[in-house]
Design an enzyme around this catalytic site. Structure first.
Site, short mmCIF file in Angstrom:
data_model
loop_
_atom_site.label_atom_id
_atom_site.label_comp_id
_atom_site.label_asym_id
_atom_site.label_seq_id
_atom_site.Cartn_x
_atom_site.Cartn_y
_atom_site.Cartn_z
N SER A 21 100.69 86.97 15.02
CA SER A 21 99.43 86.22 14.46
C SER A 21 98.16 86.22 15.39
CB SER A 21 100.19 84.84 14.24
OG SER A 21 100.48 84.25 15.26
N LYS A 32 93.51 83.33 11.89
CA LYS A 32 92.96 82.22 11.27
C LYS A 32 91.57 82.71 10.70
CE LYS A 32 95.68 78.89 12.68
NZ LYS A 32 96.38 77.96 11.86
N GLU A 48 89.93 70.61 11.65
CA GLU A 48 90.69 70.42 12.45
C GLU A 48 91.38 71.52 13.53
OE1 GLU A 48 91.92 71.06 9.46
OE2 GLU A 48 93.20 72.55 10.48
#
Ligand SMILES: Cc1ncc(COP(=O)(O)O)c(C=O)c1O
Length: 388
Positions: free
Chosen positions: A371, A84, A106
């Site tokens: 990830s 992210k 969010e």
């Protein structure tokens, strides 16, 4: 309008008031994308702050055990623990370039919220993060981290109290604050140009992985990534999508069963529909309402998927499969005990898919996008241990 779509998917299905903001964002993005100063500034942050390039690690113990050459793209090693951060550094810098002083976001698993709060602390931007109350409870550590980083966390107690409700609340905030606020969306979803912006900032994953295989003089036969909204998957796929011999597989959350409400397979079980600003596959009730979804991993617990994935599925370039909660848990322990790497439950879905299909992949080079890391999920894993 053509450029706003991936085939028939995508678009800008939003309140009229947001169209000028989306236009402004598109213009700014197209400008900075190739701007030398922006690229240098972002590359410096990615390298010296976030820890890029991440390694591609050959998982020798698992490879030997399962008869598959398993390579892991180690996004779990990045600052804040997940892919992210690639997107939040890019978009926060973009927000600065277009003169916004406030950022909203969010978050589901909390990784995107933490990465946003981090980028905002670094770049001196005011930060508000929306999070469903169910997610806030299961990812309490990440809520604490965001607050420590100076972000205001607004807990959303509506609907299913998860990611989709957090996105809706953030979109509502944006309608009334667009003058000074950038909406830093965390996955390859939402109205155009967001899916394109997120894919662009995440494509660094695929580009680096490709470079690794290029220098080794081999190519992966298969690339596998988990799919929530689809940002880590699109990031790694972008490196290989033009290499027709490389098979691309996205793994959705199969949850507990195929029954409605028990899974989060937006492509596998969803229907075409407009959701949170774009046309894609959405999990719906027979009446066309957004249905409840479930996944053991907060980051995959989302009833929609990015429009580019819908397109890639439609043209047959990417195959979308699923893995159950239980299988993801098993894969978590397999990777942890055989390689000493604790994967996020989201990433465990991609690992599980490869392990359970090892006969099919025998002798092949399989690249899995790891990830994120699993620290955030430890109490869920602890509670769910009896499942396996
Ligand atoms: C570690 C990790 N992987 C994957 C995801 C799923 O998101 P996406 O499909 O956008 O990569 C999340 C979302 O929070 C996450 O935290």
């Amino acid at each position: 309008m053509e450029k706003l779509f991936y085939g028939e998917f995508g678009g800008q299905f939003v309140a009229e008031t947001l169209i000028p903001a989306l236009d402004e964002l598109e213009k700014a993005f197209l400008k900075i994308k190739n701007d030398k100063r922006f690229k240098e500034e972002l590359d410096d942050l990615l390298k010296n702050y976030a820890g890029r390039p991440t390694p591609v690690y050959f998982a020798k113990n698992l490879s030997k055990k399962y008869g598959v050459n398993i390579y892991l793209k180690r996004e779990d090693l990045l600052h804040t623990g997940a892919h992210k951060i690639n997107n939040t550094l890019g978009q926060a810098l973009l927000a600065k370039y277009i003169g916004k002083s406030r950022v909203i976001a969010e978050t589901g698993a909390g990784q995107h919220g933490v990465a946003t709060a981090t980028a905002c602390a670094l770049l001196n931007l005011e930060c508000t993060v929306y999070m469903g109350s169910v997610d806030a409870k299961r990812q309490a550590v990440n809520v604490e981290r965001m607050r420590m980083l100076g972000a205001e966390v607004r807990v959303v107690d509506e609907g299913s109290k998860t990611l989709k409700d957090a996105v809706s609340a953030a979109l509502r905030d944006w309608v009334s604050s667009v003058d000074n606020t950038h909406y830093l969306i965390g996955s390859a979803v939402g109205p155009y140009p967001f899916p394109e912006i997120v894919a662009h900032f995440q494509s660094v994953i695929g580009n680096e992985a490709k470079e690794y295989f290029f220098t080794k003089g081999v190519m992966p036969d298969v690339v596998v990534a988990c799919v929530g909204g689809g940002s880590n998957a699109i990031g790694i796929f972008r490196g290989f999508v033009d290499d027709k011999d490389v098979e691309l597989i996205g793994v959705e959350a199969g949850g507990i069963s195929d029954e409605p409400g028990n899974h989060a397979m937006s492509i596998g079980k969803g229907k075409k529909g407009i959701f949170q600003g774009s046309l894609s596959y959405v999990i719906q009730t027979d009446e066309g309402q957004i249905a409840r979804v479930h996944s053991i991993s907060a980051g995959l617990d989302y009833p929609g998927v990015g429009p580019e994935h819908a397109y890639l599925k439609e043209i047959g370039r990417v195959k979308y499969e699923c893995v159950r909660d239980e299988e993801a848990l098993k894969a978590f322990f397999e990777l942890t005990r055989n390689e000493g790497i604790l994967p996020a439950l989201e990433s465990s879905h991609a690992v599980a898919y490869v392990l359970k299909n090892c006969e099919k992949f025998k002798g092949k080079n399989v690249l899995i996008n790891l990830s994120g890391r699993g620290d955030k999920d430890l109490h869920i894993i602890h509670e769910a241990k009896e499942l396996i």
